[in-house]
Motif scaffolding. Structure first.
Motif, PDB file in Angstrom:
ATOM      1  N   ARG A 127      21.819 -21.760  -2.306  1.00 56.90           N
ATOM      2  CA  ARG A 127      21.112 -21.299  -0.845  1.00 56.90           C
ATOM      3  C   ARG A 127      22.023 -21.629   0.150  1.00 56.90           C
ATOM      4  NH1 ARG A 127      18.185 -24.350   2.845  1.00 56.90           N
ATOM      5  NH2 ARG A 127      18.361 -26.467   1.369  1.00 56.90           N
ATOM      6  N   ILE A 128      22.290 -20.636   0.862  1.00 58.33           N
ATOM      7  CA  ILE A 128      22.880 -20.470   2.101  1.00 58.33           C
ATOM      8  C   ILE A 128      22.208 -21.015   3.257  1.00 58.33           C
ATOM      9  CG2 ILE A 128      24.250 -18.881   3.703  1.00 58.33           C
ATOM     10  CD1 ILE A 128      25.630 -19.520   1.235  1.00 58.33           C
ATOM     11  N   GLN A 140      22.491 -25.664  11.169  1.00 61.43           N
ATOM     12  CA  GLN A 140      22.628 -24.384  11.111  1.00 61.43           C
ATOM     13  C   GLN A 140      22.233 -23.433   9.971  1.00 61.43           C
ATOM     14  OE1 GLN A 140      27.107 -24.576  11.236  1.00 61.43           O
ATOM     15  NE2 GLN A 140      27.135 -25.452  13.147  1.00 61.43           N
ATOM     16  N   ASN A 141      21.710 -24.165   9.045  1.00 63.16           N
ATOM     17  CA  ASN A 141      21.358 -23.297   7.843  1.00 63.16           C
ATOM     18  C   ASN A 141      19.675 -23.188   7.846  1.00 63.16           C
ATOM     19  OD1 ASN A 141      23.591 -23.108   6.729  1.00 63.16           O
ATOM     20  ND2 ASN A 141      23.683 -24.932   5.511  1.00 63.16           N
ATOM     21  N   VAL A 152      22.750 -16.856  -2.578  1.00 60.54           N
ATOM     22  CA  VAL A 152      23.690 -16.028  -3.109  1.00 60.54           C
ATOM     23  C   VAL A 152      24.511 -16.612  -4.328  1.00 60.54           C
ATOM     24  CG1 VAL A 152      24.100 -15.219  -0.669  1.00 60.54           C
ATOM     25  CG2 VAL A 152      25.574 -16.825  -1.582  1.00 60.54           C
ATOM     26  N   VAL A 153      25.283 -15.393  -4.886  1.00 64.02           N
ATOM     27  CA  VAL A 153      26.260 -15.880  -6.030  1.00 64.02           C
ATOM     28  C   VAL A 153      27.666 -15.232  -5.474  1.00 64.02           C
ATOM     29  CG1 VAL A 153      26.896 -15.655  -8.559  1.00 64.02           C
ATOM     30  CG2 VAL A 153      24.274 -15.800  -7.814  1.00 64.02           C
ATOM     31  N   VAL A 192      13.515  -7.231  12.327  1.00 61.27           N
ATOM     32  CA  VAL A 192      14.201  -8.402  12.589  1.00 61.27           C
ATOM     33  C   VAL A 192      15.451  -8.483  11.654  1.00 61.27           C
ATOM     34  CG1 VAL A 192      12.234  -9.581  13.815  1.00 61.27           C
ATOM     35  CG2 VAL A 192      12.417  -9.739  11.127  1.00 61.27           C
ATOM     36  N   ILE A 193      16.286  -9.337  11.955  1.00 61.02           N
ATOM     37  CA  ILE A 193      17.383  -9.585  11.026  1.00 61.02           C
ATOM     38  C   ILE A 193      17.237 -11.144  10.604  1.00 61.02           C
ATOM     39  CG2 ILE A 193      19.881  -9.780  10.842  1.00 61.02           C
ATOM     40  CD1 ILE A 193      20.033  -7.459  12.532  1.00 61.02           C
ATOM     41  N   LEU A 194      17.137 -11.682   9.538  1.00 57.04           N
ATOM     42  CA  LEU A 194      16.967 -13.028   9.025  1.00 57.04           C
ATOM     43  C   LEU A 194      18.514 -13.230   8.719  1.00 57.04           C
ATOM     44  CD1 LEU A 194      13.639 -13.130   6.965  1.00 57.04           C
ATOM     45  CD2 LEU A 194      14.221 -13.215   9.598  1.00 57.04           C
ATOM     46  N   PRO A 195      19.175 -14.308   9.352  1.00 59.21           N
ATOM     47  CA  PRO A 195      20.628 -14.474   8.910  1.00 59.21           C
ATOM     48  C   PRO A 195      20.709 -15.267   7.621  1.00 59.21           C
ATOM     49  CG  PRO A 195      19.670 -16.200  10.552  1.00 59.21           C
ATOM     50  CD  PRO A 195      18.727 -15.020  10.548  1.00 59.21           C
ATOM     51  N   CYS A 196      21.832 -14.850   6.957  1.00 60.62           N
ATOM     52  CA  CYS A 196      22.464 -15.627   5.655  1.00 60.62           C
ATOM     53  C   CYS A 196      23.948 -15.115   5.635  1.00 60.62           C
ATOM     54  CB  CYS A 196      21.607 -14.814   4.404  1.00 60.62           C
ATOM     55  SG  CYS A 196      22.312 -15.770   2.960  1.00 60.62           S
ATOM     56  N   LYS A 197      24.579 -16.099   6.449  1.00 61.91           N
ATOM     57  CA  LYS A 197      26.089 -15.782   6.095  1.00 61.91           C
ATOM     58  C   LYS A 197      26.940 -16.995   5.399  1.00 61.91           C
ATOM     59  CE  LYS A 197      26.258 -13.164  10.354  1.00 61.91           C
ATOM     60  NZ  LYS A 197      26.667 -13.238  11.917  1.00 61.91           N
TER      61      LYS A 197
END
Length: 152
Positions: A125-126, A25-26, A117-118, A38-43
């Motif tokens: 790393r997400i 998933q990552n 992310v913090v 484009v959208i690069l996902p990071c959730k």
């Protein structure tokens, strides 16, 4: 005692499968055409407020694609080719979403992007996203029916 070995192996296999599923998933591959947005996902799976986010390219040695901290973008170490072409989804950073919006893609944008992310004081790393940007398909002129022997 003999029954504890199969139970342990079963538990280990379940944990391993969950690990593989989470790892899959990552890492995402996205395909785009030159000029597209484009959208690069990071959730963040915990959906917690993100304090800072950094997008980088694994094949580039220095600079960031986007750095967000202190409630604003930090353009000082941003790679020049990404200036005025990247953004985050409006209002989503508070909900744990640091997905990157990349506008007007070029073939030079192809590569592997990482989102770190913090949330409090720890950076992690997400996601890792492979972006492939291709030239648009060539447009062919229509094939006209030709009749040999006819003069127009």
């Amino acid at each position: 005692m003999a029954s504890s070995l199969p139970a342990s192996l079963f538990l280990l296999s379940v944990v391993f499968c969950q690990f593989l599923s989470a790892a899959a998933q990552n890492y995402v591959t996205i395909t785009a055409t030159v000029g597209e947005n484009v959208i690069l996902p990071c959730k963040d799976p915990d959906q917690e407020r993100i304090v800072a986010a950094e997008w980088s390219r694994t094949d580039l040695e220095s600079g960031s694609v986007l750095l967000y901290r202190n409630l604003q973008f930090d353009p000082i170490n941003q790679l020049p080719s990404y200036r005025n072409r990247v953004d985050l989804l409006v209002g989503q950073i508070q909900k744990g979403d640091a997905s990157l919006v990349l506008q007007n893609t070029t073939t030079d944008d192809s590569g592997t992007y990482e989102c770190h992310v913090v949330k409090t004081t720890e950076m992690k790393r997400i996601s890792s996203v492979s972006l492939v940007v291709a030239d648009p398909p060539e447009e062919h002129s229509p094939q006209w029916l030709t009749l040999s022997g006819w003069l127009w």
